[in-house]
Scaffold this active site. Structure first.
Site, PDB file in Angstrom:
ATOM      1  CG  ASP A 224     110.371  48.792  83.286  1.00  0.00           C
ATOM      2  OD1 ASP A 224     110.143  49.725  84.250  1.00  0.00           O
ATOM      3  OD2 ASP A 224     109.645  48.813  82.316  1.00  0.00           O
ATOM      4  CD1 TRP A 225     110.476  51.308  90.175  1.00  0.00           C
ATOM      5  CD2 TRP A 225     112.121  51.746  88.400  1.00  0.00           C
ATOM      6  NE1 TRP A 225     111.310  52.485  90.443  1.00  0.00           N
ATOM      7  CE2 TRP A 225     112.080  52.762  89.387  1.00  0.00           C
ATOM      8  CE3 TRP A 225     112.755  51.540  87.323  1.00  0.00           C
ATOM      9  CZ2 TRP A 225     113.306  53.677  89.256  1.00  0.00           C
ATOM     10  CZ3 TRP A 225     113.638  52.612  87.030  1.00  0.00           C
ATOM     11  CH2 TRP A 225     113.986  53.352  87.974  1.00  0.00           C
TER      12      TRP A 225
END
Length: 366
Positions: A224-225
């Protein structure tokens, strides 16, 4: 098709450690001299945004939200919606779609509950598997997310989830397992949270022992970012791609970890090889990430999204109305238009047409 062995031989250690990290918010780095093309990603589960943000985004088809799809109980419809997402991804020049979201409805105040299908893991897995098959039928990869137990807003990026083994297996892991085993999902996105004291992006038990060894997953895992924290544990756990770019954790830090003996270069090669397999699956050498993003407003696609929205609009109760005398009138619906002068629509959505949620599930609609 990329010659994977030749590409690996042509890449230096520095190249490989840059390849496993994003170049920009949505793209990986290309190495044309080694025959390695760029990969482009796009949010999200309720449509394909492209690279733009807000009003700058390329207009596209808005799908009914995940919670609406969940209320249909209809895998065939989910398959059609997934195929439309795959079509839209090709129009936007995206090789990878960041979805579906298969976390569970575990709390009524979950900020991303609308993206998810259901509180039920079997229903979630069945619908998500159909959606994945639809997307990947267009040679577009998915990233089933967020792996795993990222179901709360409280300290979403750092909470350490304490869950017993049976609950983990039967609830939280189950939708992911179904998409891997039944739909052969090409991608998984790791979650922000910790599980048993270890961040998911560097949790070897999750990313290797369960996902790959137990379930037979042969795809890639993207963070995930900003969800990666330490190069060596992430690489050794099996995280293929740190996102977004510019690189923060892999790159030079991963090179240094290899040189210190904390990560075997053969493990880096495995991570790169899986990304190159992905590039072949999505035909990245044929489909350039630099094509102009297209907006196509197709009446048949509008009809599909409307049909899906209607299918997910579920009436909880349609009981007869009791008169004071004890006799019953007919059920409220269907309404006899000849007897109705006014209809009250109550609540905030009487004022605003809420066709999507925010964050990574939002896009510019037609």
């Amino acid at each position: 098709m990329i010659d994977i062995d030749a590409a690996l031989a042509a890449l230096s250690l520095d190249d490989k450690c840059r390849l496993v990290a994003g170049l920009t918010t949505w793209r990986t780095e290309a190495f044309p001299e080694a025959g390695v093309p760029q990969l482009k990603m796009s949010d999200g589960p309720n449509g394909v945004r492209g690279e733009g943000h807000g009003g700058a985004g390329t207009p596209g088809v808005v799908m009914p939200s995940g919670i609406t799809t969940g209320a249909t109980w209809d895998p065939d419809l989910a398959l059609e919606l997934g195929a439309l997402v795959g079509t839209e991804a090709v129009r936007k020049g995206a090789h990878i779609v960041l979805g579906p979201t298969v976390n569970l409805h575990r709390t009524p105040v979950g900020g991303r509950t609308f993206e998810c299908y259901s509180e039920d893991p079997e229903l979630t897995g069945a619908l998500a598997s159909a959606w994945v098959r639809g997307v990947q039928s267009h040679d577009v990869a998915v990233t089933v997310k967020h792996f795993v137990a990222n179901d709360t807003e409280i300290e979403r990026m750092s909470v350490d989830v304490d869950v017993d083994e049976r609950t983990l297996r039967e609830l939280y892991l189950r939708p992911f397992e179904l998409t891997v085993r039944d739909a052969h999902a090409w991608g998984i996105m790791s979650s922000y949270n910790e599980l048993d004291g270890e961040h998911a992006a560097q949790n070897r038990r999750l990313l290797t022992e369960i996902l790959r060894d137990e379930w037979g997953f042969d795809g890639f895992v993207v963070s995930d970012w900003y969800g990666v924290h330490d190069a060596a544990p992430a690489a050794n756990a099996g995280l293929n791609l740190e996102m977004p770019g510019p690189v923060r954790i892999y790159g030079d830090k991963l090179v240094a970890a290899v040189e210190r003996g904390e990560v075997d270069e053969a493990q880096v090669d495995r991570l790169v090889r899986e990304l190159l397999v992905l590039a072949n699956r999505v035909r990245a050498d044929e489909r350039s990430a630099d094509v102009d993003e297209q907006s196509i407003d197709d009446p048949a696609e509008r009809a599909l999204t409307r049909r899906a929205a209607v299918a997910g609009t579920v009436l909880l109760r349609n009981a007869p109305i009791a008169r004071s005398s004890g006799s019953d009138l007919a059920a409220v619906l269907p309404i006899d238009a000849s007897t109705i002068r006014k209809v009250a629509v109550i609540g905030p959505n009487a004022d605003i047409d809420r066709c999507m949620g925010g964050g990574s599930a939002s896009l510019t609609p037609f």
